[in-house]
Design a protein around this motif. Structure first.
Motif, PDB file in Angstrom:
ATOM      1  N   LEU A 196      25.381  10.802  44.122  1.00  0.00           N
ATOM      2  CA  LEU A 196      25.721  10.736  42.690  1.00  0.00           C
ATOM      3  C   LEU A 196      24.889  11.746  41.910  1.00  0.00           C
ATOM      4  O   LEU A 196      25.367  12.432  41.010  1.00  0.00           O
ATOM      5  N   TRP A 197      23.617  11.835  42.309  1.00  0.00           N
ATOM      6  CA  TRP A 197      22.707  12.792  41.668  1.00  0.00           C
ATOM      7  C   TRP A 197      23.193  14.223  41.905  1.00  0.00           C
ATOM      8  O   TRP A 197      23.252  15.031  40.984  1.00  0.00           O
ATOM      9  N   LEU A 198      23.618  14.511  43.155  1.00  0.00           N
ATOM     10  CA  LEU A 198      24.120  15.861  43.460  1.00  0.00           C
ATOM     11  C   LEU A 198      25.374  16.172  42.660  1.00  0.00           C
ATOM     12  O   LEU A 198      25.561  17.281  42.171  1.00  0.00           O
ATOM     13  N   ARG A 199      26.234  15.148  42.508  1.00  0.00           N
ATOM     14  CA  ARG A 199      27.480  15.393  41.770  1.00  0.00           C
ATOM     15  C   ARG A 199      27.179  15.699  40.302  1.00  0.00           C
ATOM     16  O   ARG A 199      27.854  16.484  39.658  1.00  0.00           O
ATOM     17  N   LEU A 200      26.125  15.051  39.809  1.00  0.00           N
ATOM     18  CA  LEU A 200      25.744  15.254  38.403  1.00  0.00           C
ATOM     19  C   LEU A 200      25.202  16.666  38.174  1.00  0.00           C
ATOM     20  O   LEU A 200      25.529  17.322  37.195  1.00  0.00           O
ATOM     21  N   ILE A 201      24.374  17.129  39.116  1.00  0.00           N
ATOM     22  CA  ILE A 201      23.669  18.401  38.911  1.00  0.00           C
ATOM     23  C   ILE A 201      24.481  19.597  39.402  1.00  0.00           C
ATOM     24  O   ILE A 201      24.378  20.692  38.862  1.00  0.00           O
ATOM     25  N   THR A 202      25.253  19.406  40.465  1.00  0.00           N
ATOM     26  CA  THR A 202      25.915  20.555  41.093  1.00  0.00           C
ATOM     27  C   THR A 202      27.429  20.473  40.869  1.00  0.00           C
ATOM     28  O   THR A 202      27.933  19.499  40.328  1.00  0.00           O
ATOM     29  N   ARG A 203      28.124  21.503  41.375  1.00  0.00           N
ATOM     30  CA  ARG A 203      29.584  21.531  41.179  1.00  0.00           C
ATOM     31  C   ARG A 203      30.325  20.822  42.304  1.00  0.00           C
ATOM     32  O   ARG A 203      31.529  20.902  42.402  1.00  0.00           O
ATOM     33  N   THR A 204      29.581  20.158  43.186  1.00  0.00           N
ATOM     34  CA  THR A 204      30.242  19.575  44.343  1.00  0.00           C
ATOM     35  C   THR A 204      30.878  18.227  44.009  1.00  0.00           C
ATOM     36  O   THR A 204      30.502  17.576  43.033  1.00  0.00           O
ATOM     37  N   ASP A 205      31.830  17.798  44.839  1.00  0.00           N
ATOM     38  CA  ASP A 205      32.384  16.475  44.591  1.00  0.00           C
ATOM     39  C   ASP A 205      31.623  15.432  45.412  1.00  0.00           C
ATOM     40  O   ASP A 205      30.855  15.757  46.322  1.00  0.00           O
ATOM     41  N   PHE A 206      31.800  14.170  45.058  1.00  0.00           N
ATOM     42  CA  PHE A 206      30.999  13.089  45.624  1.00  0.00           C
ATOM     43  C   PHE A 206      31.106  13.022  47.140  1.00  0.00           C
ATOM     44  O   PHE A 206      30.102  12.881  47.841  1.00  0.00           O
ATOM     45  N   ALA A 207      32.336  13.134  47.679  1.00  0.00           N
ATOM     46  CA  ALA A 207      32.531  12.975  49.130  1.00  0.00           C
ATOM     47  C   ALA A 207      31.783  14.061  49.907  1.00  0.00           C
ATOM     48  O   ALA A 207      31.122  13.786  50.917  1.00  0.00           O
ATOM     49  N   VAL A 208      31.837  15.296  49.422  1.00  0.00           N
ATOM     50  CA  VAL A 208      31.143  16.396  50.108  1.00  0.00           C
ATOM     51  C   VAL A 208      29.635  16.179  50.017  1.00  0.00           C
ATOM     52  O   VAL A 208      28.899  16.317  51.005  1.00  0.00           O
ATOM     53  N   ALA A 209      29.146  15.803  48.816  1.00  0.00           N
ATOM     54  CA  ALA A 209      27.704  15.587  48.620  1.00  0.00           C
ATOM     55  C   ALA A 209      27.203  14.472  49.538  1.00  0.00           C
ATOM     56  O   ALA A 209      26.164  14.599  50.187  1.00  0.00           O
ATOM     57  N   ARG A 210      27.961  13.402  49.646  1.00  0.00           N
ATOM     58  CA  ARG A 210      27.550  12.274  50.475  1.00  0.00           C
ATOM     59  C   ARG A 210      27.462  12.693  51.949  1.00  0.00           C
ATOM     60  O   ARG A 210      26.505  12.372  52.636  1.00  0.00           O
ATOM     61  N   GLU A 211      28.457  13.441  52.419  1.00  0.00           N
ATOM     62  CA  GLU A 211      28.431  13.887  53.824  1.00  0.00           C
ATOM     63  C   GLU A 211      27.239  14.800  54.076  1.00  0.00           C
ATOM     64  O   GLU A 211      26.611  14.729  55.122  1.00  0.00           O
ATOM     65  N   LEU A 212      26.930  15.641  53.096  1.00  0.00           N
ATOM     66  CA  LEU A 212      25.787  16.546  53.267  1.00  0.00           C
ATOM     67  C   LEU A 212      24.486  15.742  53.376  1.00  0.00           C
ATOM     68  O   LEU A 212      23.667  15.975  54.269  1.00  0.00           O
ATOM     69  N   VAL A 213      24.325  14.764  52.491  1.00  0.00           N
ATOM     70  CA  VAL A 213      23.101  13.946  52.503  1.00  0.00           C
ATOM     71  C   VAL A 213      23.009  13.166  53.816  1.00  0.00           C
ATOM     72  O   VAL A 213      21.958  13.136  54.470  1.00  0.00           O
ATOM     73  N   LEU A 214      24.116  12.557  54.229  1.00  0.00           N
ATOM     74  CA  LEU A 214      24.100  11.767  55.474  1.00  0.00           C
ATOM     75  C   LEU A 214      23.803  12.650  56.679  1.00  0.00           C
ATOM     76  O   LEU A 214      23.119  12.237  57.610  1.00  0.00           O
ATOM     77  N   GLY A 215      24.283  13.882  56.648  1.00  0.00           N
ATOM     78  CA  GLY A 215      24.054  14.802  57.765  1.00  0.00           C
ATOM     79  C   GLY A 215      22.618  15.295  57.828  1.00  0.00           C
ATOM     80  O   GLY A 215      22.169  15.800  58.848  1.00  0.00           O
TER      81      GLY A 215
END
Ligand SMILES: NC(=O)c1ccc[n+]([C@@H]2O[C@H](COP(=O)([O-])OP(=O)(O)OC[C@H]3O[C@@H](n4cnc5c(N)ncnc54)[C@H](OP(=O)(O)O)[C@@H]3O)[C@@H](O)[C@H]2O)c1
Length: 291
Positions: free
Chosen positions: A237-256
């Motif tokens: 959620l924090w990444l989606r707020l700060i960056t241009r990425t969408d939630f699903a991509v940000a979540r996969e990046l964090v989990l990875g």
């Protein structure tokens, strides 16, 4: 080339044309006009196997540069499996001689759903009757790469850097031009059977170091605030707020990035005669300049 409209494909098409290859490029959407560079565009949806026969007709090498991360589909792993199976089978029927696939690295422990899916696609393509080369890259640095966009936005937009634990995980980010070189070399690499190789960049960097390097290239001072615990959901959620990425991509990046994503070895670059790889700073500088 499947994925020809994507970040990697858009760079690979001109690189192949410059080397004199004939390129047939596939997309799910038809093109409105003829291609000025002479690329032969074909409509192809990997989830519609009937479209694969005409897309692969006449191809000697088939590039697989497709993923469905960020589509938000909870069943993306199953969709990826179906797509890879259909592709391997259609490539065999069309008489393709080599499949080249760009996937992701294998972590030391349990992979995230996205990384597991990338590895599964590689296994499926490598177990078909057409010889396949799977290249495994972590973050590819270049304008338009989803993972680059996230770190770039974090480094450039935040006044104080918030550092959740996963930003301590280390990877070997690789420059887009080096990945393009690797993909083209993989198409002609003499191999006995299907194989996979890591294609790491020259430096091992933690997420924090990546942000520090980008901030320095932009002439910014780096102020870090360590956050000991942030759930993947909150991080995304924090990444989606700060960056241009969408939630699903940000979540996969964090989990990875729950642990280091390092290559097993540099064997692929050794086979290619140890080419000089682009430094992180040079690759990042070019990506920033291209914006
Ligand atoms: N970007 C990175 O940092 C990075 C790092 C490591 C590995 N990789 C790997 O590199 C490959 C390409 O990634 P990318 O970053 O270039 O992706 P991208 O920019 O998101 O592009 C994805 C491509 O997939 C195509 N596609 C999606 N679903 C499809 C379907 N059902 N049938 C046919 N085509 C479909 C899209 O084409 P249309 O929408 O035109 O149909 C698009 O060209 C992936 O395998 C990825 O895992 C990328």
């Amino acid at each position: 080339m499947t994925g020809a409209t994507g970040f990697i494909g858009r760079a690979l098409v001109p690189a192949l044309l410059a080397r004199g290859f004939h390129v047939s490029a596939a997309s799910r959407r038809p093109r409105a006009s003829a291609d000025p560079l002479g690329v032969d565009w074909r409509v192809c949806d990997l989830l519609q196997p009937a479209s694969l026969q005409s897309a692969l007709a006449g191809a000697s090498v088939a590039f697989y540069l497709v993923h469905s991360m960020g589509t938000g589909s909870s069943s993306f792993r199953e969709l990826e499996r179906r797509a890879a199976l259909a592709f391997a089978s259609a490539a065999a029927s069309a008489g393709v001689e080599r499949i080249v696939y760009l996937g992701g690295p294998a972590p030391p422990h349990e992979p995230s759903e996205h990384l597991r899916s990338r590895l599964e696609v590689g296994e499926i393509l490598r177990s078909g009757s057409v010889k396949a080369v799977e290249l495994r890259a972590s973050m590819v640095i270049g304008p338009g790469s989803a993972s680059w966009q996230i770190v770039r936005d974090l480094a450039v937009r935040l006044p104080v850097m918030v550092l959740p634990r996963w930003l301590g995980s280390r990877t070997r980010p690789v420059a887009l031009e080096d990945v393009i070189h690797a993909l083209i070399a993989a198409a002609g690499l003499p191999i006995e059977g299907s194989e996979w190789f890591d294609v790491p960049g020259p430096e091992t960097l933690s997420g924090q170091q990546i942000l520090e390097r980008i901030a320095a290239l932009r002439g910014r001072r780096f102020l870090a605030l360590k956050v000991p615990f942030l759930t993947p959901r909150l991080s995304a959620l924090w990444l989606r707020l700060i960056t241009r990425t969408d939630f699903a991509v940000a979540r996969e990046l964090v989990l990875g990035l729950q642990e280091d994503l390092l290559p097993k070895d540099d064997r692929f670059w050794e086979l290619l005669g140890r080419p000089e790889l682009t430094s992180f700073d040079d690759a990042a500088r070019r990506a920033l300049a291209a914006e």
